[in-house]
Design a protein around this motif. Structure first.
Motif, PDB file in Angstrom:
ATOM      1  N   SER A  29       0.828  -1.210   0.000  1.00  0.00           N
ATOM      2  CA  SER A  29       0.000   0.000   0.000  1.00  0.00           C
ATOM      3  C   SER A  29       0.859   1.256   0.000  1.00  0.00           C
ATOM      4  N   ASP A 199      -2.510  -1.704  -4.960  1.00  0.00           N
ATOM      5  CA  ASP A 199      -3.557  -1.736  -3.942  1.00  0.00           C
ATOM      6  C   ASP A 199      -4.293  -3.073  -3.957  1.00  0.00           C
ATOM      7  N   THR A 203      -4.523  -6.231  -0.941  1.00  0.00           N
ATOM      8  CA  THR A 203      -5.692  -7.020  -0.526  1.00  0.00           C
ATOM      9  C   THR A 203      -5.456  -8.506  -0.760  1.00  0.00           C
ATOM     10  N   ILE A 206      -3.377  -9.896   2.021  1.00  0.00           N
ATOM     11  CA  ILE A 206      -4.179 -10.068   3.235  1.00  0.00           C
ATOM     12  C   ILE A 206      -5.027 -11.338   3.129  1.00  0.00           C
ATOM     13  N   THR A 267      -8.851  -5.445   5.492  1.00  0.00           N
ATOM     14  CA  THR A 267      -8.389  -4.417   4.554  1.00  0.00           C
ATOM     15  C   THR A 267      -8.617  -3.021   5.123  1.00  0.00           C
ATOM     16  N   ASN A 270      -5.787  -2.344   7.456  1.00  0.00           N
ATOM     17  CA  ASN A 270      -4.598  -1.963   6.695  1.00  0.00           C
ATOM     18  C   ASN A 270      -4.679  -0.494   6.276  1.00  0.00           C
ATOM     19  N   ARG A 271      -5.865  -0.075   5.844  1.00  0.00           N
ATOM     20  CA  ARG A 271      -6.090   1.320   5.464  1.00  0.00           C
ATOM     21  C   ARG A 271      -5.957   2.244   6.678  1.00  0.00           C
TER      22      ARG A 271
END
Length: 321
Positions: A29, A199, A203, A206, A267, A270-271
């Protein structure tokens, strides 16, 4: 979203999760943010402004931080515009146009990725007519180049009569857009594709960490739809919208509703970490002495010294001449 989780199933998934892949997802990311910052810096340079890729990267991170508390993806964009204006002396109008142009390139890249993903999956399963989305993505790309071509023609005085008649109003306001070269447009579109793919890769990492049975191709179809949905400013950081759309889409690929919801929450986490990194960096920037963001303030101010959109047309024209 939490109500859709089967906590026993989630506990089982988390107990066998490969946590080593989660830092790799965050790094992916961060790498994507760097690519997006490079695209933004290139675009501002084409418009006649100056904003270094390093400064653009840090501003992108700060935008993620502010975006956590503002509606949809729009909140982060507003923060980036204001920070760019205050740090580099770029006009509000020019900074705003650069962000809108970025969004247009991002949507074009998402449509290309979605078309490629659908081409690799059975159309009957997705309920989509073959070739329709591919055609639409090609039309979108051609529209970008056609718009730039018309702006360049209008600037040279050889546009159609209805464009010439409105030149003093609309065309003079966006005249700086005609300074973008076709090579730069292709380069920025390539950066947009790379940004979206990094990006999606985050994902995917993950999902692999959680041992979910998802292929990268599946995410090429799912995530472009999710990203387009989060542009609607409904909730802070698109919270709930992205997770709900992602959960619904993933259930089409043999994932249980609980597994899809767990991936959606992972996710978001993570963001959230990305936003926190941006917040810490932004606070440190505010506390540190002033640094060279782009051009020296005097140069930036003399080049773009008002918020009058007409200034940009003269700036781009002078630069071309």
């Amino acid at each position: 979203m939490l109500s859709r989780l089967d906590y026993e199933s989630c506990r089982s998934v988390l107990s066998r999760a490969d946590l080593r892949l989660l830092p790799a997802a965050l790094l992916s990311s961060l790498f994507g943010q760097g690519i997006a910052a490079w695209r933004w810096s290139t675009m501002l340079k084409q418009f006649g402004a100056s904003y270094s890729p390093t400064s653009a990267f840090r501003t992108y991170l700060a935008g993620n931080f502010y975006g956590l508390a503002m509606p949809g993806a729009v909140g982060g964009d507003v923060a980036r515009v204001l920070l760019c204006r205050s740090e580099s002396g770029t006009s509000l109008f020019l900074a705003t146009c650069s962000v809108f142009a970025e969004r247009a390139l991002g949507i074009a890249a998402l449509l290309l990725i979605l078309a490629q993903g659908i081409a690799c999956l059975p159309f009957v399963r997705l309920g989509l007519p073959g070739g329709l989305l591919q055609l639409f993505s090609v039309i979108t790309l051609l529209s970008l180049f056609a718009a730039l071509f018309l702006l360049k023609r209008a600037r040279s005085g050889s546009a159609l009569h209805f464009l010439q008649r409105g030149k003093s109003n609309l065309l003079e306001r966006v005249n700086f857009l005609s300074s973008v070269s076709y090579q730069a447009l292709c380069f920025m579109l390539l950066l947009s594709l790379l940004f979206q793919l990094t990006d999606i890769a985050a994902t995917y990492l993950i999902s692999q960490a959680l041992h979910l049975h998802l292929s990268f191709t599946h995410l090429l179809v799912v995530l472009p739809v999710v990203y387009l949905a989060t542009t609607i400013p409904i909730s802070p950081a698109g919270l709930g919208v992205k997770e709900a759309v992602l959960a619904v889409m993933l259930t089409q690929f043999d994932l249980s509703q609980s597994e899809a919801s767990l991936l959606a929450l992972a996710t978001f986490f993570n963001r959230f970490l990305l936003g926190m990194l941006g917040g810490v960096d932004h606070i440190l920037r505010r506390l540190s002495p002033a640094e060279d963001i782009g051009e020296p303030q005097g140069i930036a101010s003399s080049r773009i010294d008002t918020d009058d959109p007409g200034t940009f047309g003269e700036t781009a024209r002078g630069k071309k001449d």
